[in-house]
Scaffold this motif. Structure first.
Motif, PDB file in Angstrom:
ATOM      1  N   ASP A  49       0.809  -1.216   0.000  1.00 20.26           N
ATOM      2  CA  ASP A  49       0.000   0.000   0.000  1.00 20.26           C
ATOM      3  C   ASP A  49       0.843   1.267   0.000  1.00 20.26           C
ATOM      4  O   ASP A  49       0.362   2.345  -0.367  1.00 20.26           O
ATOM      5  N   SER A  50       2.099   1.170   0.424  1.00 20.39           N
ATOM      6  CA  SER A  50       3.042   2.289   0.360  1.00 20.39           C
ATOM      7  C   SER A  50       4.286   1.842  -0.395  1.00 20.39           C
ATOM      8  O   SER A  50       4.615   0.647  -0.393  1.00 20.39           O
ATOM      9  N   PRO A  51       4.992   2.774  -1.050  1.00 22.84           N
ATOM     10  CA  PRO A  51       6.237   2.367  -1.701  1.00 22.84           C
ATOM     11  C   PRO A  51       7.209   1.804  -0.677  1.00 22.84           C
ATOM     12  O   PRO A  51       7.197   2.189   0.490  1.00 22.84           O
ATOM     13  N   CYS A  52       8.028   0.880  -1.116  1.00 26.61           N
ATOM     14  CA  CYS A  52       8.954   0.187  -0.218  1.00 26.61           C
ATOM     15  C   CYS A  52      10.399   0.590  -0.510  1.00 26.61           C
ATOM     16  O   CYS A  52      10.758   0.882  -1.654  1.00 26.61           O
ATOM     17  N   ILE A  53      11.198   0.597   0.533  1.00 31.03           N
ATOM     18  CA  ILE A  53      12.645   0.688   0.383  1.00 31.03           C
ATOM     19  C   ILE A  53      13.233  -0.534   1.082  1.00 31.03           C
ATOM     20  O   ILE A  53      13.001  -0.751   2.271  1.00 31.03           O
ATOM     21  N   VAL A  54      13.965  -1.322   0.324  1.00 31.43           N
ATOM     22  CA  VAL A  54      14.531  -2.568   0.832  1.00 31.43           C
ATOM     23  C   VAL A  54      16.052  -2.451   0.825  1.00 31.43           C
ATOM     24  O   VAL A  54      16.658  -2.237  -0.233  1.00 31.43           O
ATOM     25  N   ALA A  55      16.653  -2.579   1.995  1.00 32.67           N
ATOM     26  CA  ALA A  55      18.111  -2.574   2.104  1.00 32.67           C
ATOM     27  C   ALA A  55      18.588  -4.013   2.257  1.00 32.67           C
ATOM     28  O   ALA A  55      18.154  -4.721   3.171  1.00 32.67           O
TER      29      ALA A  55
END
Length: 374
Positions: free
Chosen positions: A148-154
């Motif tokens: 539902d929200s943009p993701c940031i994956v480290a």
């Protein structure tokens, strides 16, 4: 009294030293749709910086964020298991609805809840539930794409995927990431030569697909202000010479400085000050407590591995280790033997190599070696 010098976890902005320029730049890159390769030697604070960035309002209020450490993985199956575990544990802290959505989309995984020693619930993935790693990986990226929200994956220590026995992992990951419009990625790593090659070689799948950012040490004056502030806040003091000695001894590498400052803080009573001689005492306390572990490491090495390790440590920063001068000075076997031996020491994470310079990875181990094996 809480010790303000944390070494194992991000404790919030109050206990995080500087990195203002780096934080602003990386947030700007991420919020403008870039994927990032974040490189630096180990223990310089990459993971802490990522956690700090994820805690900033610009990110926290608008993105779902995940940190996945694949350092201990050695196959695609283990990497996918690690990704599933990390995402489940993160989502479990955000509520039942978020976790259920993930498990509905990633139907090939089954989550289990256990309890730690304090009785707190912990979540994870049931082992053996991954029948097809590539299929589960595809489902994980489907979750990111439909979040539902943009993701940031480290993904921490991302260079590990280059060592997996499956030869196409880089291409698989590149394909998924290339088509993931709802996610941005940070690929962090400490083996700069290997990570750099993965993203800069035209023959590799990730070529020219990211923005590269190299993390440097925190300036000494900046760290001195940080350390002094936290000592003073608890009614203690530390001399500028003590901070300089620590910075110099560990080349400004954040984790080691934090470890020594934590010990100095613990050894300094309120209303008193610590100075340069106390740095020596703090370091001795740290290495003496690890002495048995260090002795076990040496015991497990072959005679040639031990001999080369000690030779590199004696040099501090060794170069031309296959040259006649180095071989003769330390009475080593021939160059071909050194070639095999140094690879083993690097694989064991006992020695690091960058731009032809070799040194013992663990600085405390290096000091212990110098004191016990001259």
């Amino acid at each position: 009294m809480t010790n303000p010098f944390y070494t194992n976890e991000y404790a919030g902005a109050e206990y995080f030293c500087d990195r203002k320029k780096e934080t602003e730049r990386l947030i700007s890159l991420l919020t403008n749709g870039n994927n990032i390769v974040l490189m630096s030697p180990r223990r310089l604070g990459k993971t802490g910086l990522i956690q700090h960035i994820f805690n900033q309002k610009e990110i926290k209020s608008h993105y779902n964020t995940f940190i996945i450490d694949i350092y201990a993985t050695s196959t695609l199956d283990e990497m996918v298991q690690c990704m599933g575990n990390s995402i489940v544990r993160t989502l479990a802290g955000r509520g039942e609805t978020a976790l259920k959505k993930f498990l509905t989309i990633v139907s090939s995984l089954r989550a289990i809840m256990a309890f730690d020693q304090l009785g707190n619930p912990t979540w994870g993935i049931e082992r053996g539930t991954i029948q097809s790693p590539q299929y589960t990986l595809e489902q994980i990226f489907n979750y990111i794409e439909t979040s539902d929200s943009p993701c940031i994956v480290a993904i921490d220590e991302f260079q590990q995927i280059a060592r997996y026995p499956e030869k196409n992992v880089e291409a698989i990951m590149r394909t998924h990431i290339q088509h993931c419009r709802n996610g941005n990625f940070i690929f962090s790593g400490s083996e700069q030569s290997l990570l750099g090659e993965m993203f800069s070689s035209p023959s590799r799948p990730f070529f020219s697909s990211t923005h590269s950012y190299t993390l440097d040490v925190i300036p000494e004056e900046t760290y001195a202000e940080f350390a002094t502030k936290h000592f003073n806040a608890k009614g203690k003091d530390i001399s500028r010479e003590a901070i300089h000695k620590t910075y110099e001894l560990f080349n400004g590498i954040t984790w080691y400085m934090q470890k020594v400052m934590s010990e100095l803080f613990a050894q300094t009573p309120a209303g008193t000050s610590c100075d340069e001689k106390d740095v020596f005492n703090a370091v001795q306390t740290i290495i003496s407590e690890a002495g048995t572990t260090y002795a076990d490491i040496l015991y497990e090495l072959s005679p040639r591995q031990k001999q080369l390790l000690l030779a590199i440590n004696s040099e501090g920063k060794a170069t031309e280790i296959k040259g006649n001068t180095f071989i003769s000075k330390y009475h080593l076997a021939g160059a071909s033997s050194i070639q095999t031996t140094i690879k083993t020491l690097i694989d064991k994470q006992l020695v690091t190599s960058r731009l032809g310079v070799y040194e013992v990875y663990d600085k405390f181990f290096s000091i212990w070696l110098s004191q016990n094996h001259v």
